[in-house]
Scaffold this motif. Structure first.
Motif, mmCIF file in Angstrom:
data_model
loop_
_atom_site.group_PDB
_atom_site.id
_atom_site.type_symbol
_atom_site.label_atom_id
_atom_site.label_comp_id
_atom_site.label_asym_id
_atom_site.label_seq_id
_atom_site.Cartn_x
_atom_site.Cartn_y
_atom_site.Cartn_z
ATOM 1 N N GLN A 198 0.487 10.530 6.275
ATOM 2 C CA GLN A 198 0.984 10.735 4.922
ATOM 3 C C GLN A 198 0.031 11.603 4.117
ATOM 4 N N SER A 216 1.114 4.102 -2.809
ATOM 5 C CA SER A 216 0.702 5.439 -2.374
ATOM 6 C C SER A 216 1.846 6.430 -2.574
ATOM 7 N N TRP A 217 3.063 5.972 -2.386
ATOM 8 C CA TRP A 217 4.186 6.886 -2.664
ATOM 9 C C TRP A 217 4.241 7.228 -4.135
ATOM 10 N N VAL A 271 0.842 -1.200 0.000
ATOM 11 C CA VAL A 271 0.000 0.000 0.000
ATOM 12 C C VAL A 271 0.876 1.248 0.000
ATOM 13 N N PHE A 272 1.919 1.199 0.808
ATOM 14 C CA PHE A 272 2.784 2.373 0.874
ATOM 15 C C PHE A 272 3.528 2.590 -0.433
ATOM 16 N N PRO A 279 -3.883 2.021 -3.752
ATOM 17 C CA PRO A 279 -3.839 2.151 -2.292
ATOM 18 C C PRO A 279 -5.240 2.098 -1.671
ATOM 19 N N ILE A 305 1.487 9.786 -4.630
ATOM 20 C CA ILE A 305 1.887 11.072 -4.058
ATOM 21 C C ILE A 305 2.945 11.714 -4.942
ATOM 22 N N LEU A 337 0.586 15.176 2.474
ATOM 23 C CA LEU A 337 0.319 15.422 1.053
ATOM 24 C C LEU A 337 -0.563 16.654 0.873
#
Lengths: 249, 163
Positions: free
Chosen positions: B35, A39-40, A35-36, A127, A43, B39
């Protein structure tokens, strides 16, 4: 048992892995690594596009700046419609980030073939495919509307629990729990279901047949992002304005 | 198909005890929230604020330009109106000048005509007078001659009678 059947099948082109996670251990905390990772990526995409769009701002926009201005105006309209002309401005970043993050997450899950990247466990996906993400977003939304209500009306915010009559007190309190619950499960369920349907179809008929479902998935993903952001804005607007906002929900 | 997926979900949900599953809530949740907030803050600085400022500035620019243009339009219309008024005024003045000039010319013409007529009258009268004078002179001369002639005729008649 069903899972095993898929994973040992020799002719399987796509595997179905549900509920398996790439666990990271950080100081005794368990994290869902996949997930991270995605998600990174999401982002990163958002930050990169924002950076490129605002690098050289012109009065007469073109290209990426134009596109991002369109996105911003869309978000502003959304927030304005739900929260109201007077109060919407401070909430644009929150609502907008909700929309952009969920939207890019969903579409990245639908458009990017994450499954080509093999992980030791679990698989990369949107995510928003993970309940942790959607619950996090929903709880943030709850915090946001509580904050909005308190900062606007102080302790008078509690008056909304006995409006229109004190008889509705339990239902009004219950609503504070159902809101994040429905928000998170709606998003999570839609995205996961879409991904599962596509995966199962790919499993059964690998060519062409899943395409319409994938297109439908793109549509659903966009709609879910819009719904999440709209509802969050509506809850915030309701908390700010107080009376007569129940129809929004 | 739905049963199939549902089976899968149930199957997956049952594996929670082994460390996994669909509804596996853990530290991912708060970290994802942090996070997300980061963001939002980053996008606020990078995206919402600068582009929002540009949008607002453009709105201001456009509306001020619009106001300016409206002002200028009103001014132009006023000037046009003034021009029309002045034009009408000038036309009226021209009209009166023309009328006056015509009147004056008429007057002069009539005066001249009257003077000429008077002069002609005077000349005619003078000529008439001269004519009358000459006529009376001629008459007088003729009368004298008539007298002489009649005397002669008388003398001749009387002389012939006497003779």
């Amino acid at each position: 048992m069903a899972l095993n059947m898929f994973t040992i099948h020799p002719l399987v082109l796509a595997e179905l892995e549900v509920g398996q996670h790439l666990y990271w251990q950080v100081g005794g905390l368990k994290l869902h690594g996949q997930v991270f990772l995605t998600s990174w990526f999401v982002i990163g995409v958002l930050l990169l596009v924002s950076f490129l769009a605002t690098r050289n701002i012109q009065r007469i926009p073109s290209g990426l700046q134009n596109f991002m201005e369109y996105a911003l105006e869309f978000i502003r309209d959304l927030a304005k419609n739900q929260i109201g002309e007077k109060e919407y401005r401070p909430w644009v970043p929150f609502v907008g980030t909700l929309f952009l993050f969920i939207f890019v997450s969903n579409w990245s899950g639908a458009l990017i073939p994450w499954k080509l990247i093999h992980l030791p466990a679990g698989e990369l996906a949107a995510p928003t495919n993970d309940i942790n993400t959607t619950v996090a977003l929903a709880l943030l939304t709850s915090l946001a509307y509580f904050y909005a209500g308190f900062s606007k009306r102080g302790l008078g915010y509690f008056a909304k629990y006995i409006e229109p009559t004190p008889i509705l007190l339990p239902i009004n309190i219950l609503e504070d729990f159902t809101k994040p619950l429905s928000l998170s499960f709606r998003l999570f369920g839609n995205i996961l279901a879409d991904e599962l349907v596509v995966a199962v179809l790919v499993l059964l008929v690998p060519l062409f047949v899943p395409l319409p479902v994938m297109v439908l998935g793109l549509f659903t993903s966009a709609i879910q992002a819009l719904i999440f952001a709209t509802l969050a804005a509506a809850y915030i607007g309701e908390a700010i304005e107080g009376h007569g906002g129940e129809e929004h929900g | 198909m739905m049963n199939f997926v549902w089976l899968l979900a149930v199957e997956a949900a049952e594996t929670v005890e082994e460390g996994g599953g669909l509804f596996d809530l853990d530290a991912t949740l708060p970290l994802m929230a942090v996070q997300f907030v980061l963001l939002a803050v980053a996008l606020n600085a990078l995206f919402y604020k600068p582009l929002g400022k540009v949008l607002d500035e453009r709105d201001g620019y456009i509306s001020s330009n619009q106001v300016d243009a409206a002002e200028r339009l009103a001014k132009a219309e006023q000037i046009a109106k003034q021009y029309q008024q002045e034009l009408a005024e000038t036309r009226r003045q021209a009209q009166t000048v023309i009328a006056e000039a015509q009147e004056e010319a008429q007057k002069i013409a009539s005066q001249t005509v009257a003077a000429a007529q008077q002069e002609a009258q005077a000349q005619r009268e003078q000529v008439q007078r001269e004519l009358d004078e000459q006529k009376s002179q001629a008459m007088a001369t003729l009368e004298q001659q008539v007298d002489g002639l009649s005397q002669q005729i008388l003398d001749k008649l009387l002389g012939s009678l006497a003779a």
